[in-house]
Scaffold this motif. Structure first.
Motif, PDB file in Angstrom:
ATOM      1  N   GLU A 272       0.837  -1.204   0.000  1.00  0.00           N
ATOM      2  CA  GLU A 272       0.000   0.000   0.000  1.00  0.00           C
ATOM      3  C   GLU A 272       0.871   1.254   0.000  1.00  0.00           C
ATOM      4  O   GLU A 272       0.567   2.234  -0.696  1.00  0.00           O
ATOM      5  N   ALA A 273       1.965   1.221   0.767  1.00  0.00           N
ATOM      6  CA  ALA A 273       2.874   2.363   0.783  1.00  0.00           C
ATOM      7  C   ALA A 273       3.457   2.618  -0.599  1.00  0.00           C
ATOM      8  O   ALA A 273       3.599   3.775  -1.030  1.00  0.00           O
TER       9      ALA A 273
ATOM     10  N   ARG B 139       3.422  -9.097  -7.578  1.00  0.00           N
ATOM     11  CA  ARG B 139       2.548  -8.020  -7.103  1.00  0.00           C
ATOM     12  C   ARG B 139       3.352  -6.742  -6.847  1.00  0.00           C
ATOM     13  O   ARG B 139       2.953  -5.652  -7.249  1.00  0.00           O
ATOM     14  N   GLY B 140       4.499  -6.889  -6.184  1.00  0.00           N
ATOM     15  CA  GLY B 140       5.340  -5.732  -5.921  1.00  0.00           C
ATOM     16  C   GLY B 140       5.857  -5.099  -7.200  1.00  0.00           C
ATOM     17  O   GLY B 140       5.806  -3.878  -7.381  1.00  0.00           O
ATOM     18  N   LEU B 141       6.349  -5.908  -8.127  1.00  0.00           N
ATOM     19  CA  LEU B 141       6.847  -5.386  -9.392  1.00  0.00           C
ATOM     20  C   LEU B 141       5.726  -4.743 -10.199  1.00  0.00           C
ATOM     21  O   LEU B 141       5.918  -3.718 -10.863  1.00  0.00           O
TER      22      LEU B 141
ATOM     23  N   GLN C  57       2.085   2.037  -3.457  1.00  0.00           N
ATOM     24  CA  GLN C  57       1.081   2.692  -4.291  1.00  0.00           C
ATOM     25  C   GLN C  57       1.063   4.203  -4.063  1.00  0.00           C
ATOM     26  O   GLN C  57       0.999   4.979  -5.015  1.00  0.00           O
ATOM     27  N   TYR C  58       1.131   4.623  -2.814  1.00  0.00           N
ATOM     28  CA  TYR C  58       1.166   6.050  -2.504  1.00  0.00           C
ATOM     29  C   TYR C  58       2.443   6.696  -3.039  1.00  0.00           C
ATOM     30  O   TYR C  58       2.415   7.812  -3.589  1.00  0.00           O
ATOM     31  N   ILE C  59       3.569   6.009  -2.867  1.00  0.00           N
ATOM     32  CA  ILE C  59       4.838   6.556  -3.356  1.00  0.00           C
ATOM     33  C   ILE C  59       4.800   6.742  -4.864  1.00  0.00           C
ATOM     34  O   ILE C  59       5.245   7.766  -5.395  1.00  0.00           O
ATOM     35  N   ARG C  60       4.235   5.766  -5.573  1.00  0.00           N
ATOM     36  CA  ARG C  60       4.206   5.846  -7.035  1.00  0.00           C
ATOM     37  C   ARG C  60       3.284   6.954  -7.546  1.00  0.00           C
ATOM     38  O   ARG C  60       3.418   7.399  -8.688  1.00  0.00           O
ATOM     39  N   GLU C  61       2.345   7.387  -6.739  1.00  0.00           N
ATOM     40  CA  GLU C  61       1.478   8.492  -7.147  1.00  0.00           C
ATOM     41  C   GLU C  61       2.226   9.817  -7.178  1.00  0.00           C
ATOM     42  O   GLU C  61       1.787  10.759  -7.845  1.00  0.00           O
TER      43      GLU C  61
END
Length: 254
Positions: A65-66, A92-94, A68-72
């Motif tokens: 989840e972290a 999933r991570g990649l 996903q936020y970082i990639r935004e």
């Protein structure tokens, strides 16, 4: 590496953070810490690290989840740290935009080697980006701005998808083998993971191809690898076809 890189280690275990900090500082890196995902997101935004080591299993918000936020908000390279070595978790991570995956326990030398490999891949891509590439009237790629436009609409690519597209377009017209693409995009430790490459080729085709089932940009060379269409030759052929037409339309001399 010529400059000193700043690494953010994110782990809820203080002992693990101290272990990683001590070894990475010995290897010449600057290290900052975050004890949870919320603090990590703030430090990515405020301190702009060159790479993030992100633990998966954390209380509250986990590493996925972290990420996903970082990639935004950032394309900073991310290496996931996990006690599991399951293919589903790794993919999933990649898929969420991680650049690599390291399983605990790991040796300090392995971790430092993985960090350097990811930094080499990401900085080389930044330093050798071409200018804007207009493949045809439907597809435009701005490598400097890291933007892809499909039929006039901006399409969002994950960092790994963008690196894959970069290497395909950079070698347009040439066949790149599975091993070449896996090594250049993910690193030599992934050179046999053809399943991973097929997944990302599928993701890219869904985002840029008019008909992903019948691709016109990313072409499969069965049993060998993939080839991006030679857009320069396509433009030359189109210009040659248009020249006779222009001559036919010209007014006859009086």
């Amino acid at each position: 590496m010529s400059r000193k890189y700043k690494i953010l280690i994110v782990d809820d275990e203080a002992r693990m953070r101290r272990f990683v900090r001590m070894n990475l500082e010995t290897e010449g890196f600057d290290v900052i810490e975050a004890e949870n995902a919320y603090e990590a997101i703030e430090k990515v935004r405020d301190e702009m690290p060159d790479l993030v080591l992100l633990d998966v299993a954390m209380p509250g918000m986990d590493g996925f989840e972290a990420l996903q936020y970082i990639r935004e908000m950032s394309d900073v390279p991310v290496i996931m740290l996990t006690v599991k070595d399951e293919e589903e978790d790794r993919i999933r991570g990649l898929d969420l935009g991680a650049d690599d995956y390291v399983t605990k326990p790991f040796s300090p030398r392995e971790l430092a080697s993985r960090i350097r490999a990811v930094l080499r891949r990401t900085t080389q891509a930044e330093e050798h980006v071409p200018d804007v590439v207009e493949v045809d009237e439907d597809l435009k790629i701005d490598f400097a701005r890291r933007e892809v436009w499909v039929r006039g609409q901006l399409v969002k690519l994950r960092p790994t998808e963008f690196r894959l597209l970069y290497h395909l377009v950079k070698n347009a017209g040439w066949i790149l083998t599975h091993e070449q693409l896996l090594t250049r995009v993910w690193g030599p430790e992934y050179r046999d993971d053809s399943h991973l490459l097929r997944l990302y080729i599928t993701y890219l085709r869904k985002k840029i191809e008019p008909d992903p089932a019948h691709p016109k940009y990313i072409l499969t060379e069965r049993g060998v690898g993939y080839r991006f269409v030679d857009y320069k030759k396509l433009r030359q052929n189109q210009a040659q076809r248009e020249e006779p037409k222009a001559a036919d339309d010209a007014p006859a001399p009086s």
